[in-house]
Scaffold this motif. Structure first.
Motif, PDB file in Angstrom:
ATOM      1  N   ALA A 178      13.800   1.892  -6.942  1.00 45.53           N
ATOM      2  CA  ALA A 178      14.066   3.147  -6.232  1.00 45.53           C
ATOM      3  C   ALA A 178      13.998   2.945  -4.720  1.00 45.53           C
ATOM      4  N   LEU A 179      13.027   2.170  -4.269  1.00 45.34           N
ATOM      5  CA  LEU A 179      12.900   1.897  -2.839  1.00 45.34           C
ATOM      6  C   LEU A 179      14.097   1.106  -2.334  1.00 45.34           C
TER       7      LEU A 179
ATOM      8  N   ALA B  62      12.733   4.145   4.534  1.00 45.64           N
ATOM      9  CA  ALA B  62      12.911   4.583   3.145  1.00 45.64           C
ATOM     10  C   ALA B  62      11.592   5.073   2.544  1.00 45.64           C
ATOM     11  N   LEU B  63      10.474   4.608   3.087  1.00 42.13           N
ATOM     12  CA  LEU B  63       9.159   5.050   2.638  1.00 42.13           C
ATOM     13  C   LEU B  63       8.686   6.271   3.432  1.00 42.13           C
ATOM     14  N   ASP B  64       9.613   6.873   4.163  1.00 34.81           N
ATOM     15  CA  ASP B  64       9.327   8.067   4.978  1.00 34.81           C
ATOM     16  C   ASP B  64       8.259   7.805   6.035  1.00 34.81           C
ATOM     17  N   CYS B  65       8.301   6.605   6.590  1.00 31.81           N
ATOM     18  CA  CYS B  65       7.373   6.234   7.652  1.00 31.81           C
ATOM     19  C   CYS B  65       8.153   6.086   8.954  1.00 31.81           C
ATOM     20  N   LYS B  66       7.435   6.195  10.047  1.00 32.89           N
ATOM     21  CA  LYS B  66       8.040   6.088  11.360  1.00 32.89           C
ATOM     22  C   LYS B  66       7.380   4.926  12.090  1.00 32.89           C
TER      23      LYS B  66
ATOM     24  N   GLU C  27       0.827  -1.211   0.000  1.00 31.24           N
ATOM     25  CA  GLU C  27       0.000   0.000   0.000  1.00 31.24           C
ATOM     26  C   GLU C  27       0.862   1.262   0.000  1.00 31.24           C
ATOM     27  N   LEU C  28       1.924   1.266   0.800  1.00 37.90           N
ATOM     28  CA  LEU C  28       2.800   2.439   0.861  1.00 37.90           C
ATOM     29  C   LEU C  28       3.523   2.676  -0.456  1.00 37.90           C
ATOM     30  N   ILE C  29       3.969   1.595  -1.097  1.00 33.87           N
ATOM     31  CA  ILE C  29       4.645   1.715  -2.399  1.00 33.87           C
ATOM     32  C   ILE C  29       3.688   2.325  -3.421  1.00 33.87           C
ATOM     33  N   GLN C  30       2.458   1.848  -3.427  1.00 32.31           N
ATOM     34  CA  GLN C  30       1.472   2.368  -4.376  1.00 32.31           C
ATOM     35  C   GLN C  30       1.113   3.816  -4.061  1.00 32.31           C
ATOM     36  N   ARG C  31       0.918   4.120  -2.794  1.00 32.20           N
ATOM     37  CA  ARG C  31       0.524   5.475  -2.407  1.00 32.20           C
ATOM     38  C   ARG C  31       1.628   6.484  -2.708  1.00 32.20           C
ATOM     39  N   LYS C  32       2.869   6.093  -2.476  1.00 38.06           N
ATOM     40  CA  LYS C  32       3.990   7.011  -2.683  1.00 38.06           C
ATOM     41  C   LYS C  32       4.548   6.949  -4.104  1.00 38.06           C
ATOM     42  N   LYS C  33       3.981   6.027  -4.904  1.00 37.80           N
ATOM     43  CA  LYS C  33       4.368   5.897  -6.320  1.00 37.80           C
ATOM     44  C   LYS C  33       5.876   5.767  -6.484  1.00 37.80           C
TER      45      LYS C  33
ATOM     46  N   ILE D 183      14.795  -8.382  -2.215  1.00 32.06           N
ATOM     47  CA  ILE D 183      14.217  -8.400  -0.864  1.00 32.06           C
ATOM     48  C   ILE D 183      12.944  -7.557  -0.834  1.00 32.06           C
ATOM     49  N   ILE D 184      13.005  -6.370  -1.426  1.00 27.61           N
ATOM     50  CA  ILE D 184      11.811  -5.505  -1.467  1.00 27.61           C
ATOM     51  C   ILE D 184      10.673  -6.227  -2.175  1.00 27.61           C
ATOM     52  N   GLN D 185      10.966  -6.830  -3.319  1.00 27.28           N
ATOM     53  CA  GLN D 185       9.947  -7.530  -4.100  1.00 27.28           C
ATOM     54  C   GLN D 185       9.355  -8.695  -3.319  1.00 27.28           C
ATOM     55  N   GLU D 186      10.205  -9.450  -2.623  1.00 30.72           N
ATOM     56  CA  GLU D 186       9.725 -10.598  -1.846  1.00 30.72           C
ATOM     57  C   GLU D 186       8.862 -10.161  -0.662  1.00 30.72           C
TER      58      GLU D 186
END
Length: 99
Positions: free
Chosen positions: A47-48, A81-85, A36-42, A58-61
Motif C-alpha cells: 500500500a505504501l 506517502a506516510l503523511d509526513c512533512k 516506525e512510521l509504517i508500524q504506527r500508521k498500520k 524499494i520500500i522493503q529495502e
C-alpha cells in the motif's frame, strides 16, 4: 587524574571510521524512522509503495536497511506517502520540502 576514553571515543578519532559511522548511522536512522512510521500508521509495504509511486522492493529495502544511499527524492516520496512533512529549520523559519 586522566579521564579514560571509551573504545568508541578512541575510534572516532580515526577519520575513516568516523565517516563510515556517520554514513551508516544516517542509513540506519532512515530505516528505523520508516519502519516506525509504517508500524504506527498500520500500512503495508504494498500500500505504501502504491501511495509513494515506488516499487515495493524499494520500500522493503529501505524499511529493512538493505538499501544503501537512498536518493533524497525517494526518501521524500516515502515520507510524503506516510503523511509526513520534511522541514528545514533556519532559526525561527520553517521551510517545508515537497516534491
Amino acid at each position: 587524574m586522566d579521564k579514560k576514553i571509551s573504545t568508541f571515543e578512541r575510534e572516532m578519532f580515526d577519520n575513516k571510521f568516523k565517516e563510515e559511522f556517520v554514513e551508516e548511522y544516517k542509513e540506519f536512522n532512515l530505516s528505523e524512522t520508516v519502519l516506525e512510521l509504517i508500524q504506527r500508521k498500520k500500512i503495508s509495504v504494498t500500500a505504501l509503495a502504491k501511495k509513494a509511486y515506488l516499487p515495493p522492493t524499494i520500500i522493503q529495502e529501505v524499511k529493512s536497511g538493505l538499501r544503501k544511499h537512498v536518493a533524497f527524492t525517494t526518501a521524500l516520496q516515502i515520507l510524503t506517502a506516510l503523511d509526513c512533512k520534511l522541514e528545514v529549520i533556519d532559526g525561527n523559519k520553517h521551510i517545508s520540502l515537497t516534491l
